[in-house]
Design an enzyme around this catalytic site. Sequence first.
Site, PDB file in Angstrom:
ATOM      1  N   VAL A  15      14.120 -25.926   6.907  1.00 26.18           N
ATOM      2  CA  VAL A  15      12.939 -25.055   6.749  1.00 26.18           C
ATOM      3  C   VAL A  15      12.499 -25.031   5.280  1.00 26.18           C
ATOM      4  O   VAL A  15      11.303 -25.092   4.971  1.00 26.18           O
ATOM      5  CB  VAL A  15      13.236 -23.628   7.288  1.00 26.18           C
ATOM      6  CG1 VAL A  15      12.066 -22.688   7.027  1.00 26.18           C
ATOM      7  CG2 VAL A  15      13.551 -23.669   8.784  1.00 26.18           C
ATOM      8  N   ARG A  40      27.014 -23.553  -2.841  1.00 21.17           N
ATOM      9  CA  ARG A  40      27.336 -24.903  -2.361  1.00 21.17           C
ATOM     10  C   ARG A  40      26.230 -25.913  -2.682  1.00 21.17           C
ATOM     11  O   ARG A  40      26.493 -27.059  -3.033  1.00 21.17           O
ATOM     12  CB  ARG A  40      27.566 -24.835  -0.841  1.00 21.17           C
ATOM     13  CG  ARG A  40      28.196 -26.044  -0.214  1.00 21.17           C
ATOM     14  CD  ARG A  40      28.714 -25.694   1.180  1.00 21.17           C
ATOM     15  NE  ARG A  40      27.694 -25.030   2.015  1.00 21.17           N
ATOM     16  CZ  ARG A  40      26.875 -25.660   2.832  1.00 21.17           C
ATOM     17  NH1 ARG A  40      26.926 -26.966   2.960  1.00 21.17           N
ATOM     18  NH2 ARG A  40      26.005 -24.994   3.550  1.00 21.17           N
ATOM     19  N   CYS A 128      11.360 -18.994  16.281  1.00 22.73           N
ATOM     20  CA  CYS A 128      10.476 -20.134  16.555  1.00 22.73           C
ATOM     21  C   CYS A 128       9.953 -20.159  17.995  1.00 22.73           C
ATOM     22  O   CYS A 128       8.759 -20.395  18.234  1.00 22.73           O
ATOM     23  CB  CYS A 128      11.201 -21.436  16.244  1.00 22.73           C
ATOM     24  SG  CYS A 128      12.898 -21.468  16.832  1.00 22.73           S
ATOM     25  N   SER A 158      16.428 -29.377  16.006  1.00 22.66           N
ATOM     26  CA  SER A 158      16.052 -28.883  14.671  1.00 22.66           C
ATOM     27  C   SER A 158      16.312 -27.383  14.542  1.00 22.66           C
ATOM     28  O   SER A 158      16.590 -26.902  13.440  1.00 22.66           O
ATOM     29  CB  SER A 158      14.582 -29.175  14.384  1.00 22.66           C
ATOM     30  OG  SER A 158      13.775 -28.631  15.409  1.00 22.66           O
ATOM     31  N   ARG A 241      18.938 -25.896  25.063  1.00 25.63           N
ATOM     32  CA  ARG A 241      18.885 -26.918  23.999  1.00 25.63           C
ATOM     33  C   ARG A 241      18.758 -28.291  24.640  1.00 25.63           C
ATOM     34  O   ARG A 241      19.499 -28.613  25.582  1.00 25.63           O
ATOM     35  CB  ARG A 241      20.165 -26.871  23.158  1.00 25.63           C
ATOM     36  CG  ARG A 241      20.141 -27.829  21.981  1.00 25.63           C
ATOM     37  CD  ARG A 241      19.280 -27.353  20.851  1.00 25.63           C
ATOM     38  NE  ARG A 241      19.805 -26.153  20.245  1.00 25.63           N
ATOM     39  CZ  ARG A 241      19.086 -25.301  19.519  1.00 25.63           C
ATOM     40  NH1 ARG A 241      17.790 -25.494  19.330  1.00 25.63           N
ATOM     41  NH2 ARG A 241      19.648 -24.233  18.998  1.00 25.63           N
ATOM     42  N   HIS A 248       9.777 -27.704  19.959  1.00 25.82           N
ATOM     43  CA  HIS A 248      10.224 -26.938  21.117  1.00 25.82           C
ATOM     44  C   HIS A 248       9.153 -27.034  22.214  1.00 25.82           C
ATOM     45  O   HIS A 248       7.953 -27.112  21.930  1.00 25.82           O
ATOM     46  CB  HIS A 248      10.384 -25.461  20.768  1.00 25.82           C
ATOM     47  CG  HIS A 248      11.617 -25.136  19.952  1.00 25.82           C
ATOM     48  ND1 HIS A 248      12.533 -26.066  19.545  1.00 25.82           N
ATOM     49  CD2 HIS A 248      12.074 -23.946  19.485  1.00 25.82           C
ATOM     50  CE1 HIS A 248      13.502 -25.474  18.854  1.00 25.82           C
ATOM     51  NE2 HIS A 248      13.240 -24.187  18.795  1.00 25.82           N
TER      52      HIS A 248
HETATM   53  O1  3JN Z   1      18.071 -22.545  17.848  1.00 28.93           O
HETATM   54  C1  3JN Z   1      16.853 -22.503  17.713  1.00 28.93           C
HETATM   55  O2  3JN Z   1      16.096 -23.331  18.236  1.00 28.93           O
HETATM   56  C2  3JN Z   1      16.263 -21.453  16.882  1.00 28.93           C
HETATM   57  C3  3JN Z   1      17.267 -20.810  16.027  1.00 28.93           C
HETATM   58  C4  3JN Z   1      17.018 -19.748  15.308  1.00 28.93           C
HETATM   59  C5  3JN Z   1      18.018 -19.066  14.529  1.00 28.93           C
HETATM   60  C6  3JN Z   1      19.234 -19.671  14.258  1.00 28.93           C
HETATM   61  C7  3JN Z   1      20.217 -18.994  13.557  1.00 28.93           C
HETATM   62  C8  3JN Z   1      20.016 -17.721  13.116  1.00 28.93           C
HETATM   63  C9  3JN Z   1      17.770 -17.786  14.035  1.00 28.93           C
HETATM   64  C10 3JN Z   1      16.439 -17.168  14.258  1.00 28.93           C
HETATM   65  O3  3JN Z   1      15.502 -17.526  13.539  1.00 28.93           O
HETATM   66  O4  3JN Z   1      16.281 -16.340  15.145  1.00 28.93           O
HETATM   67  C11 3JN Z   1      18.791 -17.106  13.359  1.00 28.93           C
HETATM   68  C12 3JN Z   1      18.620 -15.701  12.915  1.00 28.93           C
HETATM   69  O5  3JN Z   1      17.981 -15.471  11.910  1.00 28.93           O
HETATM   70  O6  3JN Z   1      19.143 -14.822  13.596  1.00 28.93           O
END
Ligand code: 3JN
Length: 343
Positions: A15, A40, A128, A158, A241, A248
């Site tokens: 991102v 890191r 997303c 992604s 997934r 998506h």
């Molecule tokens: O897996 C996906 O396609 C979307 C993933 C989103 C995501 C992954 C890890 C943590 C999020 C989110 O944006 O909701 C988060 C989070 O911020 O909780």
Amino acid sequence: MKNYRVAILGATGAVGQEFLNLIEERKFPFGELKLLASKRSAGTKIDFMGKTYTVEEATEDSFKDIDIALFAGGSASKTFAPAAVKAGAVVIDNSSTFRMDKDVPLVVPEVNPDAIKRHKGIIANPNCSTIIMVMALKPLYDLKKIKRVVVSTYQAVSGGGKEAMAELEEQVADISAGKEVTPKILPGASLPKHYQIAFNLIPQIDVFKDNLYTKEEMKMIDETKKIMEDDGMKITATTIRVPVYRSHAESVNVEFEGEVTVEEAKKAIASFKGAKVVDDPDEMLYPMPLFTSGKDDVEVGRIRKDESIEHGLNLWVCGDQIRKGAALNALQIAEYMIENNMI
Ligand code: 3JN
């Protein structure tokens, strides 16, 4: 026009990288640019618009003299958003940390831009899958109130970050070469088990909640109601997934309070900024994730009556998860604030 001092937290991730692509592409008016990441990744050099930037480790002091802080997501948001707001920055946060906080607007600029006005320093970028769905729902809701939505998603790797994208690529190469694969990332790096994603589908995105829905499914349900400002709207979601890289796709069934014809729906979606109708069965035209990747618009097709209920439509929606599903939406929030003298 003023040149804004911008910080990107999580600059080295998928991102974060897309933020940079979009800032250049959209000629975002930045003066200074600060690239931040965890310890890191600190020290990483990034070439951007003719200049080499060194990624700095994010600390609470990183946001002094910053106007706009773009947070790419993850647990760093909770740590650093309060410090950034205290330092006077507006935080646009792509994580779920603050999304359901009643003091934090949850915004898709084409759908609910007025919510931005109520911000107290933090504006949340929705999940997303939520963004991609509401881009199709909002023009329809404006025609007729929506009673119920049933959505099933087909989510690209992604969404699991750069590591998940690399895992799909590696597995496809290994399997094609006749080698064994050892899944390590999906459905989630921190989960106790991992499954092959190449030539497979995984019906788990994030962890399970007590009601047997996954966290991703509950995000879609809760966030959609907040963005559409309709707690009474019924929504159920199943998130999957799929072995696709970065767009998506969603099968969305919508039940309305009254009649909405296919033609009315097409017209409303086609005239909604950021959405595009791709729907011509005679020409075999419909949205596909391969063709929405790298694009800004959310595409909608396969629009047809749900003949099993009185007032229903079925839709097929595709959108780039890293663009409209994350970085583009966040940057559009910043652009809206600039255009409306809110920053
Ligand atoms: O897996 C996906 O396609 C979307 C993933 C989103 C995501 C992954 C890890 C943590 C999020 C989110 O944006 O909701 C988060 C989070 O911020 O909780």
